[in-house]
Design a protein around this motif. Structure first.
Motif, PDB file in Angstrom:
ATOM      1  N   PRO A 265      46.203  21.601  33.858  1.00 23.70           N
ATOM      2  CA  PRO A 265      45.011  21.670  33.062  1.00 23.70           C
ATOM      3  C   PRO A 265      44.317  22.924  32.872  1.00 23.70           C
ATOM      4  O   PRO A 265      43.576  23.060  31.854  1.00 23.70           O
ATOM      5  CB  PRO A 265      43.868  21.006  34.233  1.00 23.70           C
ATOM      6  CG  PRO A 265      44.640  21.135  35.516  1.00 23.70           C
ATOM      7  CD  PRO A 265      46.187  21.027  34.984  1.00 23.70           C
ATOM      8  N   TYR A 266      44.872  23.970  33.340  1.00 28.22           N
ATOM      9  CA  TYR A 266      44.542  25.318  33.123  1.00 28.22           C
ATOM     10  C   TYR A 266      45.678  26.271  33.374  1.00 28.22           C
ATOM     11  O   TYR A 266      46.705  26.038  34.037  1.00 28.22           O
ATOM     12  CB  TYR A 266      43.474  25.939  33.821  1.00 28.22           C
ATOM     13  CG  TYR A 266      43.030  25.474  35.314  1.00 28.22           C
ATOM     14  CD1 TYR A 266      44.136  25.906  36.142  1.00 28.22           C
ATOM     15  CD2 TYR A 266      42.257  24.353  35.689  1.00 28.22           C
ATOM     16  CE1 TYR A 266      44.103  25.430  37.757  1.00 28.22           C
ATOM     17  CE2 TYR A 266      42.555  23.897  37.241  1.00 28.22           C
ATOM     18  CZ  TYR A 266      43.348  24.366  37.872  1.00 28.22           C
ATOM     19  OH  TYR A 266      43.353  24.049  39.182  1.00 28.22           O
ATOM     20  N   ALA A 267      45.630  27.501  32.701  1.00 28.43           N
ATOM     21  CA  ALA A 267      46.714  28.533  32.885  1.00 28.43           C
ATOM     22  C   ALA A 267      46.739  29.250  34.215  1.00 28.43           C
ATOM     23  O   ALA A 267      46.011  29.174  34.977  1.00 28.43           O
ATOM     24  CB  ALA A 267      46.433  29.588  31.811  1.00 28.43           C
ATOM     25  N   PRO A 268      48.190  29.432  34.678  1.00 25.89           N
ATOM     26  CA  PRO A 268      48.058  30.198  35.964  1.00 25.89           C
ATOM     27  C   PRO A 268      47.353  31.362  35.811  1.00 25.89           C
ATOM     28  O   PRO A 268      47.203  31.968  34.939  1.00 25.89           O
ATOM     29  CB  PRO A 268      49.650  30.704  36.348  1.00 25.89           C
ATOM     30  CG  PRO A 268      50.264  29.487  34.980  1.00 25.89           C
ATOM     31  CD  PRO A 268      49.241  29.280  34.026  1.00 25.89           C
ATOM     32  N   THR A 269      46.938  31.870  37.296  1.00 22.56           N
ATOM     33  CA  THR A 269      46.216  33.302  37.359  1.00 22.56           C
ATOM     34  C   THR A 269      47.096  34.305  37.052  1.00 22.56           C
ATOM     35  O   THR A 269      48.350  34.210  37.130  1.00 22.56           O
ATOM     36  CB  THR A 269      45.751  33.347  38.698  1.00 22.56           C
ATOM     37  OG1 THR A 269      46.772  33.415  39.521  1.00 22.56           O
ATOM     38  CG2 THR A 269      44.792  32.229  39.148  1.00 22.56           C
ATOM     39  N   VAL A 297      43.937  31.197  51.395  1.00 19.90           N
ATOM     40  CA  VAL A 297      43.718  29.717  51.015  1.00 19.90           C
ATOM     41  C   VAL A 297      43.310  29.293  49.707  1.00 19.90           C
ATOM     42  O   VAL A 297      42.483  30.079  49.220  1.00 19.90           O
ATOM     43  CB  VAL A 297      42.442  29.308  51.993  1.00 19.90           C
ATOM     44  CG1 VAL A 297      42.288  27.705  51.867  1.00 19.90           C
ATOM     45  CG2 VAL A 297      42.892  29.579  53.358  1.00 19.90           C
ATOM     46  N   GLY A 298      43.897  28.602  49.139  1.00 17.52           N
ATOM     47  CA  GLY A 298      43.514  27.926  47.628  1.00 17.52           C
ATOM     48  C   GLY A 298      43.910  28.931  46.623  1.00 17.52           C
ATOM     49  O   GLY A 298      43.412  29.165  45.539  1.00 17.52           O
ATOM     50  N   ALA A 299      44.959  29.843  46.931  1.00 14.06           N
ATOM     51  CA  ALA A 299      45.350  30.853  45.807  1.00 14.06           C
ATOM     52  C   ALA A 299      46.432  30.111  44.851  1.00 14.06           C
ATOM     53  O   ALA A 299      46.708  30.732  43.885  1.00 14.06           O
ATOM     54  CB  ALA A 299      45.893  32.143  46.300  1.00 14.06           C
ATOM     55  N   PRO A 447      42.730  30.265  41.699  1.00  7.31           N
ATOM     56  CA  PRO A 447      42.832  29.747  40.329  1.00  7.31           C
ATOM     57  C   PRO A 447      41.275  29.131  39.926  1.00  7.31           C
ATOM     58  O   PRO A 447      40.336  29.018  40.563  1.00  7.31           O
ATOM     59  CB  PRO A 447      43.638  28.404  40.825  1.00  7.31           C
ATOM     60  CG  PRO A 447      44.241  28.851  42.051  1.00  7.31           C
ATOM     61  CD  PRO A 447      43.348  29.696  42.778  1.00  7.31           C
ATOM     62  N   PRO A 448      41.019  29.076  38.361  1.00  3.01           N
ATOM     63  CA  PRO A 448      39.912  28.598  38.029  1.00  3.01           C
ATOM     64  C   PRO A 448      39.647  27.214  38.667  1.00  3.01           C
ATOM     65  O   PRO A 448      40.774  26.516  38.813  1.00  3.01           O
ATOM     66  CB  PRO A 448      40.198  28.685  36.471  1.00  3.01           C
ATOM     67  CG  PRO A 448      41.615  28.641  36.444  1.00  3.01           C
ATOM     68  CD  PRO A 448      42.271  29.318  37.545  1.00  3.01           C
ATOM     69  N   GLY A 449      38.555  26.960  38.568  1.00  7.42           N
ATOM     70  CA  GLY A 449      38.123  25.396  39.064  1.00  7.42           C
ATOM     71  C   GLY A 449      38.019  25.356  40.235  1.00  7.42           C
ATOM     72  O   GLY A 449      37.240  24.194  40.971  1.00  7.42           O
ATOM     73  N   ARG A 450      38.083  26.337  41.341  1.00  6.38           N
ATOM     74  CA  ARG A 450      37.937  26.261  42.801  1.00  6.38           C
ATOM     75  C   ARG A 450      36.392  26.779  43.032  1.00  6.38           C
ATOM     76  O   ARG A 450      35.963  27.809  42.757  1.00  6.38           O
ATOM     77  CB  ARG A 450      38.671  27.212  43.587  1.00  6.38           C
ATOM     78  CG  ARG A 450      40.470  26.976  43.425  1.00  6.38           C
ATOM     79  CD  ARG A 450      40.899  25.931  44.371  1.00  6.38           C
ATOM     80  NE  ARG A 450      40.510  25.984  45.733  1.00  6.38           N
ATOM     81  CZ  ARG A 450      41.167  25.591  46.772  1.00  6.38           C
ATOM     82  NH1 ARG A 450      42.027  24.966  46.786  1.00  6.38           N
ATOM     83  NH2 ARG A 450      40.470  25.658  48.086  1.00  6.38           N
ATOM     84  N   GLY A 582      38.474  19.788  46.228  1.00  2.00           N
ATOM     85  CA  GLY A 582      38.129  18.822  45.064  1.00  2.00           C
ATOM     86  C   GLY A 582      37.335  19.510  44.065  1.00  2.00           C
ATOM     87  O   GLY A 582      37.051  20.710  43.971  1.00  2.00           O
ATOM     88  N   ALA A 583      36.696  18.535  43.267  1.00  2.00           N
ATOM     89  CA  ALA A 583      35.614  18.866  41.999  1.00  2.00           C
ATOM     90  C   ALA A 583      34.529  19.203  42.651  1.00  2.00           C
ATOM     91  O   ALA A 583      33.640  19.819  42.268  1.00  2.00           O
ATOM     92  CB  ALA A 583      35.881  17.705  41.292  1.00  2.00           C
TER      93      ALA A 583
END
Length: 696
Positions: A265-269, A297-299, A447-450, A582-583
């Motif tokens: 859904p989005y480009a890698p960082t 965490v979450g990278a 990443p974007p979205g977190r 999650g979202a």
């Protein structure tokens, strides 16, 4: 060179060969990890006492250690047993008393004859307005007073070994210091203004003020560098040995990776792209890759790992990903499954649960090459598991995989490239010490979205509000972790804390809403509770810290940590990272039991202020020290005697590049500097490294 160089023999002789050290003292010194004169040289003083002689105590800072020439006056024996024996003395301007307890009068009359002159040195204090020196450290006739050093080094001691015995033993060891050829790059020594090794040892044991015992003092900095350099030489030799193991060049075509990228859904960082290109470059090279992928965490480590596995498949081979536990292996499988489907790659799971026919079928498919990517526990390295063409092994690390295990994998003749993943942000100094044999890629962007996680710090007195907040969240369909501490080492209290909380929450929030997981449960019950939570059948999971490792439940948006003040920083950070996947917006509630101590307050405030795991780990290192941070015993990080990992990170980094450069240029350590470096390895007891040079 097969054995220890002769120049070092006197340093590795028995302690009892030193003057004043008998069998009993030698045994006591062993408790300080002092087993040879060499160890005394590396036991540096931690303080220094100024014993320069003064004419009078007048105008001196009291209390303080003073050295002064006195004339002995009258003796006053105690009136009752156990009282104080006092000797009146006078210097050039003042009178004071020497005080002794449990003393024998005849002995003191011989030591301090009335009317005689003596030099006394010790701590002077005021009691009821009278200056007193209780049990002076030194009482000597004037002609012998030269024995008192002007600046006396103070050593760490153990029960039964006095400063005087330690000082004498060290002085004895110092007479054996050989002149050794320089092993540090001479240009670097000159630039730093450092003395040679022998001079540095002598200077470190003869401090003339507080500056001389600081880690930045030139002599000390040099000795710290020697320790780091010896350690990094060992790692550099291990790394060279690893890289020379026959590697396989695996160059990807990019075709499969492209399919996965297109489906994201989005480009890698930027960090993910950079790490992947470092991995791809290593895999394409003929040497064996030995790389650490370090990310908070979450990278987004999973994506990088999977794209790396695809490089292996594109190159016509297979990849394997190992997790420390069954739950995590299943979770990797679930995370990778959709990506594998996009790429059209065959992905399978192998764990200790696979038995009989099913296992045979999987092993056959693996040997034929039909399974392209295998996920599993350490079971994937059992003897009967054969790959058709294994190119990449990824180990999900959770700190249970030290240098030793990495070596064992290499010895299995697995020529595959190796990638170790860790979710614990490790301060640079520690990653150099622990993973100096590896190359490191760091994921330092999210990443974007977190979404950021809201963190609040609350007293347990507000428990009612917390439970009301949960009630509302459950009504909206949210899920929550509730972590209880391991209160102490006994298994029972850990259980009772979690079970009491479980019963309490079940009573106020209703049956069927709350589940329980703790370390004492049989594995299948634990798995069942976790699975129920993952499936959303249980809204609140009460757990001891068994959940911190990598569990992924995107719908869980609240993390409550009870008695947060008794957890370590890194652990709190890992636990918090279980939500925010999650979202929806997530919250972490840190509950403490008042009153809150200084250390606890600092930890909780730092967590409230930042989600940057690297920043948190640096502070954790400052607060706790390296040994605690990684549990030195099992981590393979050496305990340095002089060097200070926290404060001397920059030195460690220089030592790493210096050691690698020397080993690249002179792998057999045959040059003049190489031979000097061999002597350093012997001096630092790096026997393993010495074996590697000879086989290298």
């Amino acid at each position: 060179m097969t054995g220890r160089p002769e120049a070092l023999f006197p340093l590795f002789a028995d302690l009892e060969t030193l003057e004043g050290v008998g069998p009993k003292t030698a045994k006591l010194m062993a408790q300080l990890e002092v087993e040879a004169p060499r160890d005394l040289l590396f036991s540096l003083p931690f303080a220094v006492i100024d014993r320069r002689r003064r004419d009078t105590i007048r105008g001196a800072e009291i209390p303080g250690t003073l050295t002064v020439e006195v004339t002995v006056g009258i003796h006053r024996a105690p009136r009752n047993r156990g009282g104080a024996y006092r000797v009146h003395v006078s210097d050039a301007q003042e009178e004071f008393q020497l005080v002794f307890f449990h003393a024998r009068g005849d002995y003191l009359k011989r030591l301090l004859p009335e009317g005689a002159k003596r030099v006394v040195s010790g701590k002077l204090e005021l009691f009821d307005g009278i200056a007193q020196m209780v049990h002076p450290d030194h009482v000597l006739p004037v002609e012998e007073a030269g024995e008192i050093p002007e600046f006396e080094p103070v050593y760490h001691l153990t029960q039964g070994v006095s400063q005087r015995v330690m000082y004498k033993a060290v002085q004895g060891a110092l007479t054996r210091v050989p002149d050794l050829a320089e092993w540090i790059d001479p240009a670097y020594v000159a630039a730093q203004g450092w003395p040679g090794w022998a001079e540095a040892i002598r200077a470190s044991h003869a401090p003339v003020g507080m500056d001389d015992i600081s880690p930045d003092a030139p002599a000390r900095a040099r000795l710290a560098y020697d320790e780091f350099f010896a350690h990094q030489m060992t790692l550099a030799l291990a790394r060279r040995r690893e890289r020379r193991a026959r590697g396989i060049a695996s160059a990807g075509t990019g075709a499969l990776q492209e399919k996965v990228r297109a489906a994201l859904p989005y480009a890698p960082t930027g960090a993910q792209t950079r790490a992947l290109s470092e991995i791809a470059r290593d895999m394409a090279a003929p040497e064996r890759m030995n790389r650490l992928l370090q990310g908070d965490v979450g990278a987004g480590k999973t994506l990088v790992a999977f794209l790396a596995l695809l490089i292996a498949v594109e190159a016509g081979g297979q990849g394997v990903m190992m997790a420390p536990t069954e739950i995590l292996a299943r979770q990797h499988l679930e995370a990778l499954q959709p990506l594998a489907e996009e790429a059209g790659v065959v992905l399978e799971l192998l764990t200790g649960r696979d038995k009989g026919r099913e296992r045979q079928a999987k092993l056959a498919a693996l040997a034929r090459g039909d399974i392209q990517v295998l996920v599993g526990t350490h079971a994937v390295f059992q003897a009967d598991v054969e790959f058709h063409d294994l190119r990449l092994a990824i180990v999900d690390e959770q700190h249970r995989f030290g240098v030793k295990q990495r070596m064992e994998l290499a010895e299995k003749g697995v020529a595959a490239d190796m990638l170790v993943m860790t979710a614990t942000p490790i301060p640079r100094s520690l990653s150099l010490a622990q993973y100096g044999d590896m190359d490191v890629s760091v994921l330092d962007e999210k990443p974007p979205g977190r979404k950021p996680i809201r963190t609040a710090v609350l007293s347990t007195e507000r428990m009612g509000e917390v439970i009301d907040h949960l009630r509302g969240a459950i009504a909206e369909g949210r899920q929550c972790y509730w972590v209880c501490p391991l209160v102490d080492e006994s298994e029972l209290s850990d259980l009772t804390a979690a079970e009491e909380r479980f019963k309490h929450l079940r009573a106020v929030l209703g049956e069927g809403v709350v589940g329980l997981v703790h370390g004492q449960m049989p594995p299948d019950q634990k798995d069942a509770a976790m699975a129920g939570f993952q499936a959303g059948e249980i809204q609140i999971l009460v757990a001891t810290t068994v959940i911190e490792v990598g569990v992924n439940v995107p719908n869980a948006t609240i993390m409550v940590i009870e008695r947060a003040e008794i957890f370590g920083l890194a652990q709190l950070h890992q636990l918090r990272g279980r939500v925010g996947r999650g979202a929806d917006e997530s919250t972490c509630l840190l509950l403490y039991r008042p009153p809150l101590g200084e250390g606890g307050r600092r930890r909780l405030e730092l967590l409230r202020a930042t989600e940057d795991g690297f920043r948190i780990s640096e502070v954790d290192l400052q607060m706790r020290g390296a040994g605690d941070l990684i549990g030195t015993a099992q981590s393979g990080v050496p305990r340095f005697r002089i060097a200070d990992l926290e404060r001397q990170t920059a030195l460690m980094a220089v030592a790493q590049s210096d050691a690698r450069a020397l080993i690249e240029a002179d792998p057999g350590l045959e040059s003049d500097r190489g031979r000097a470096a061999r002597v350093l390895l012997w001096l630092m007891r790096q026997d393993r490294a010495i074996r590697w040079i000879s086989v290298g």
